[in-house]
Scaffold this active site. Structure first.
Site, mmCIF file in Angstrom:
data_model
loop_
_atom_site.group_PDB
_atom_site.id
_atom_site.type_symbol
_atom_site.label_atom_id
_atom_site.label_comp_id
_atom_site.label_asym_id
_atom_site.label_seq_id
_atom_site.Cartn_x
_atom_site.Cartn_y
_atom_site.Cartn_z
ATOM 1 N N GLU A 98 0.821 -1.200 0.000
ATOM 2 C CA GLU A 98 0.000 0.000 0.000
ATOM 3 C C GLU A 98 0.863 1.262 0.000
ATOM 4 O OE1 GLU A 98 -3.508 -2.002 2.784
ATOM 5 O OE2 GLU A 98 -2.272 -0.374 3.575
ATOM 6 N N CYS A 111 2.977 8.522 1.936
ATOM 7 C CA CYS A 111 3.317 7.533 2.950
ATOM 8 C C CYS A 111 3.708 6.246 2.243
ATOM 9 C CB CYS A 111 2.123 7.295 3.876
ATOM 10 S SG CYS A 111 2.447 6.097 5.198
ATOM 11 N N CYS A 118 4.598 -7.340 8.051
ATOM 12 C CA CYS A 118 5.381 -6.822 9.174
ATOM 13 C C CYS A 118 5.453 -7.890 10.260
ATOM 14 C CB CYS A 118 4.716 -5.554 9.724
ATOM 15 S SG CYS A 118 5.614 -4.753 11.060
ATOM 16 N N CYS A 122 2.412 -5.390 16.457
ATOM 17 C CA CYS A 122 1.567 -4.497 17.260
ATOM 18 C C CYS A 122 0.130 -5.021 17.240
ATOM 19 C CB CYS A 122 1.624 -3.075 16.724
ATOM 20 S SG CYS A 122 3.264 -2.329 16.814
ATOM 21 N N CYS A 125 -2.788 -3.282 15.065
ATOM 22 C CA CYS A 125 -2.444 -2.858 13.702
ATOM 23 C C CYS A 125 -2.759 -3.942 12.678
ATOM 24 C CB CYS A 125 -0.957 -2.512 13.650
ATOM 25 S SG CYS A 125 -0.391 -1.951 12.038
ATOM 26 N N CYS A 342 -3.088 1.644 7.935
ATOM 27 C CA CYS A 342 -2.069 0.763 7.366
ATOM 28 C C CYS A 342 -2.529 -0.686 7.362
ATOM 29 C CB CYS A 342 -0.780 0.866 8.186
ATOM 30 S SG CYS A 342 0.279 2.173 7.629
#
Length: 353
Positions: A98, A111, A118, A122, A125, A342
């Site tokens: 993205e 961004c 990832c 977290c 997220c 995100c």
């Protein structure tokens, strides 16, 4: 397990100006041809080698044979009422990433994403859903900004700032991130001012020290999200590798070395980390630092159970920090109507795929 990048031909956006000059010499051309290619990529922003009209046909053939210019293909484009544009781009290996263009009163910010997925984990997220697939190359990060600038070219506008806050942990893809930054600030390229670029990390301590020694004017932001070690470990598993106190110590080194202000990103989660006592504790940690706190009302992610902090609690948290002399703002929400948080668009794409 992280996958290896498999690009059939090297991506030209991975090359520095000096490397393009060397490539030209290796192919029997004068070095200045490399400079012309660099100009076509970043100033004229063409999409094909055959558009590089001041190069000989033979040289364009060599470019097509040896290198690739096609880093991204558009899968989805969503436009918000507030001017935010979010892209889901496909990569050569069928992964997707993205990129977001955000319109501000001071200009356009892009961004960018630094990894496919990832591993930081977290718990609030969407980016971590599915884990980490692989790092992006510097060129794949560069291509996100170039594509964004091409979109803005049609409006007669330019990319005025870059935030490295998309999917992934930039400091776990450190070398590619630094190469990307050097390409972005190059005076013969897009020439983005260093102070108009912000890189965000969840607190990869060794590379915070490394970044402090890079001698740049690029801004540093830290995803902190808690005022103490125990709560941060619950919200951010990366804190178990790099404990809260070690993160703060590395930031004090960064500040002593650079003299630059640090931004702290704090996602407010209803009933978890958003009470006045949390704000009091956070103020105690940050009181001696030159810093700014950016409060982020957490986006609802269907796969997560957290809820948004109430408006009253948001303003109370801000008030407590401000009363302690902490510079604090509440992030203006953008792209709320197009799943701009995100990882949300990619997560949906993964489900459909």
């Amino acid at each position: 397990m992280k996958e290896q990048v498999q690009i059939m031909k090297p991506l030209i956006y991975d090359f520095s100006l000096e490397e393009l000059q060397q490539w030209a010499k290796d192919n029997g051309e004068p070095a200045f041809r490399g400079g012309q290619i660099f100009d076509w990529l970043y100033v004229k922003r063409v999409n094909a080698f055959d558009e590089m009209s001041n190069l000989s046909k033979a040289l364009r053939v060599k470019l097509n044979e040896q290198l690739s210019i096609a880093a991204l293909h558009e899968i989805t484009k969503l436009e918000s009422k507030d001017g935010t544009v979010k892209f889901l781009f496909g990569l050569h290996d069928d992964h997707a990433i993205e990129t977001v263009i955000m319109k501000h009163n001071y200009g356009n910010s892009v961004c960018v994403t630094t990894q496919v997925g990832c591993r930081v984990g977290c718990t609030f997220c969407a980016s971590t859903l599915g884990g980490l697939k692989r790092d992006l190359t510097a060129g794949e990060i560069v291509a996100q900004v170039v594509r964004s600038q091409q979109i803005l070219d049609a409006r007669g506008e330019r990319v005025s700032s870059i935030v490295i806050m998309g999917t992934g942990e930039p400091f776990e893809n450190y070398d590619a991130t630094m190469r990307f930054l050097r390409l972005m600030i190059h005076e013969k390229g897009l020439n983005i001012g260093q102070r108009h670029i912000t890189v965000s990390t969840s607190g990869i301590v060794p590379n915070i020290y490394k970044f402090a020694d890079e001698d740049t004017q690029i801004n540093l932001a830290i995803s902190i999200h808690a005022p103490n070690d125990a709560l941060r470990s619950k919200l951010m598993p990366v804190n178990r590798r790099f404990p809260f106190d070690d993160v703060i110590e590395s930031l004090r080194y960064y500040q002593a070395k650079t003299g630059r202000r640090i931004s702290f990103e704090y996602a407010l989660i209803g009933g978890i980390n958003d009470q006045p006592e949390h704000a009091e504790e956070l103020a105690g940690v940050l009181k001696s630092m030159l810093c700014h706190v950016n409060l982020i009302p957490v986006n609802h992610v269907p796969e997560r159970k957290y809820v948004r902090t109430s408006r009253n609690d948001i303003f109370e948290f801000q008030r407590v920090l401000a009363d302690h002399g902490i510079n604090v703002t509440i992030r203006r929400e953008q792209g709320h109507d197009i799943a701009a948080a995100c990882g949300q668009l990619r997560a949906k794409h993964m489900e459909l795929g």
